[in-house]
Design an enzyme around this catalytic site. Structure first.
Site, PDB file in Angstrom:
ATOM      1  N   TYR A  32       0.867  -1.205  -0.062  1.00 23.30           N
ATOM      2  CA  TYR A  32       0.254  -0.160  -0.035  1.00 23.30           C
ATOM      3  C   TYR A  32       0.896   1.160   0.025  1.00 23.30           C
ATOM      4  CZ  TYR A  32       0.607   0.892   5.109  1.00 23.30           C
ATOM      5  OH  TYR A  32       1.381   1.215   6.341  1.00 23.30           O
ATOM      6  N   LYS A 147       6.638  -2.106   1.944  1.00 21.82           N
ATOM      7  CA  LYS A 147       5.284  -1.289   2.577  1.00 21.82           C
ATOM      8  C   LYS A 147       4.264  -2.296   2.430  1.00 21.82           C
ATOM      9  CE  LYS A 147       3.338   3.283   3.145  1.00 21.82           C
ATOM     10  NZ  LYS A 147       3.258   3.241   4.555  1.00 21.82           N
ATOM     11  N   GLU A 179      12.178   2.692  14.092  1.00 22.30           N
ATOM     12  CA  GLU A 179      11.275   3.560  13.713  1.00 22.30           C
ATOM     13  C   GLU A 179      10.022   3.570  14.608  1.00 22.30           C
ATOM     14  OE1 GLU A 179      10.074   2.879   9.489  1.00 22.30           O
ATOM     15  OE2 GLU A 179      10.016   0.562  10.163  1.00 22.30           O
ATOM     16  N   LEU A 204      10.859   1.324   7.088  1.00 23.91           N
ATOM     17  CA  LEU A 204      10.682   1.799   5.710  1.00 23.91           C
ATOM     18  C   LEU A 204      11.388   2.897   5.264  1.00 23.91           C
ATOM     19  CD1 LEU A 204       8.077   1.051   3.884  1.00 23.91           C
ATOM     20  CD2 LEU A 204       7.073   2.977   4.847  1.00 23.91           C
TER      21      LEU A 204
HETATM   22  N1  PDD Z   1       2.824   5.127   7.467  1.00 23.76           N
HETATM   23  N2  PDD Z   1       7.763   3.764   8.816  1.00 23.76           N
HETATM   24  C1  PDD Z   1       6.551   3.091   8.610  1.00 23.76           C
HETATM   25  C2  PDD Z   1       6.459   2.044   9.208  1.00 23.76           C
HETATM   26  C3  PDD Z   1       5.456   3.393   8.043  1.00 23.76           C
HETATM   27  O1  PDD Z   1       4.136   2.919   8.134  1.00 23.76           O
HETATM   28  C4  PDD Z   1       5.318   4.710   7.610  1.00 23.76           C
HETATM   29  C5  PDD Z   1       4.189   5.508   6.794  1.00 23.76           C
HETATM   30  C6  PDD Z   1       6.573   5.669   7.620  1.00 23.76           C
HETATM   31  C7  PDD Z   1       6.472   6.851   7.035  1.00 23.76           C
HETATM   32  O2  PDD Z   1       6.696   6.891   5.451  1.00 23.76           O
HETATM   33  P1  PDD Z   1       6.190   8.021   4.672  1.00 23.76           P
HETATM   34  O3  PDD Z   1       6.912   9.320   4.999  1.00 23.76           O
HETATM   35  O4  PDD Z   1       6.431   7.651   3.397  1.00 23.76           O
HETATM   36  O5  PDD Z   1       4.655   8.055   4.834  1.00 23.76           O
HETATM   37  C8  PDD Z   1       7.457   4.936   8.239  1.00 23.76           C
HETATM   38  C9  PDD Z   1       1.776   5.515   6.528  1.00 23.76           C
HETATM   39  C10 PDD Z   1       1.601   6.995   6.716  1.00 23.76           C
HETATM   40  C11 PDD Z   1       0.559   4.757   7.246  1.00 23.76           C
HETATM   41  O6  PDD Z   1       0.674   3.542   7.370  1.00 23.76           O
HETATM   42  O7  PDD Z   1      -0.647   5.377   7.338  1.00 23.76           O
END
Ligand code: PDD
Length: 284
Positions: A32, A147, A179, A204
């Site tokens: 996703y 992801k 993270e 991620l």
């Molecule tokens: N989550 N690390 C993890 C484990 C994440 O699920 C996310 C993003 C990030 C940040 O990535 P980005 O800057 O590309 O959003 C880091 C999304 C927002 C979610 O699951 O809703």
């Protein structure tokens, strides 16, 4: 009632259907992306699509729509649902087939689902008051760089944070912070450098992380890509998280230890402002 996108069709959210045999439902076999929308426009969009392809490649999953179509679907949903501020969620799965651990890619047609969520992103409780973090062990699988929709541990981690009176959790593996449950973790040192751990299979590759690091480097803020411990974070000048739905979120306490006087720190707020301004310039 929102309009959602399911396998080539725009339908009302209460009429949308996917198969009970979908491999994402049975095996967590899906990927996703979440892209934010400001002023009706998509933030960091090309990078989100690039990461979708990377996730698909790593899992040997087909993406049978073009990048132009993906953009067009995002825009159509934003327009149909009148999204000014919020997010677009896009999920692709390996497809639906009778339950079996072993699969034949040629027999599978990927499932594609998108929906929007309208909500304030710029003026929020987090941007005003910051967030309280607790630390938990990182018990996720070994490919956190992909992801996937396997989000049970992050979901339970956030629930644990809530039950401990906090807003979110930072995960710790081998003594260092990996993270946040759904975001990347940063600290600001007393000398004003921003620190975040380098990319690996353990985190991620955040799109917001990468954009923020580039904007910081351009503006002369020192950026250090190295691992840090929770103890170093307790002692940091400031801390923050990055994600597509929060942008730059100030952290005001970690395991009950207050940072920057329990209020969002000036470096963090400056970076948040820079990120929003710069990404709006590039919004699609
Ligand atoms: N989550 N690390 C993890 C484990 C994440 O699920 C996310 C993003 C990030 C940040 O990535 P980005 O800057 O590309 O959003 C880091 C999304 C927002 C979610 O699951 O809703």
């Amino acid at each position: 009632m929102r309009t959602v996108f399911v396998n080539g069709e725009y339908v009302s959210e209460n009429e949308a259907k996917v198969s009970v045999f979908d491999r994402a439902f049975l095996f967590g076999d899906g990927i996703y992306e979440v892209a934010s929308v400001l002023g009706g426009k998509l933030i960091d969009f090309p990078a989100h699509v690039a990461r979708l392809h990377r996730s698909a490649n790593e899992l040997g999953m087909r993406v049978d729509v073009s990048d132009d179509e993906i953009l067009a679907i995002h825009r159509e949903l934003i327009s149909r649902n009148g999204v000014e501020e919020g997010v677009v969620y896009m999920q692709m799965t390996r497809g639906a087939i009778d339950r079996d651990f072993v699969f034949d890619t040629d027999k599978l047609k990927p499932t594609m689902v998108l929906f929007t969520q309208s909500r304030p992103l710029i003026e929020t409780a987090v941007s005003k008051n910051g967030m309280k973090i607790v630390s938990i062990p990182d018990l996720r699988w070994g490919r956190c760089d992909i992801k996937t929709v396997q989000l049970l541990y992050p979901s339970l981690g956030k629930m644990e944070a809530k039950s401990r009176g906090a807003d979110d959790a930072w995960m710790v593996r081998d003594g260092v912070v990996t993270e946040g449950t759904s975001n990347n973790a940063f600290i600001v040192t007393k000398s004003g450098a921003i620190v975040t751990r380098p990319l690996s299979n353990e985190i991620l590759p955040g799109i917001t992380r990468a954009a923020l690091m580039a904007y910081s480097a351009e503006s002369g803020t020192p950026v250090e890509e190295r691992a840090f411990t929770i103890e170093e974070a307790h002692d940091a000048a400031e801390a923050f998280i990055t994600s597509a739905s929060v942008f730059v979120g100030p952290v005001v306490s970690i395991d009950g230890v207050e940072l920057s006087g329990g209020k969002p720190g000036p470096v963090t707020l400056g970076l948040r402002k820079t990120y929003i301004e710069e990404s709006l310039k590039r919004a699609l």
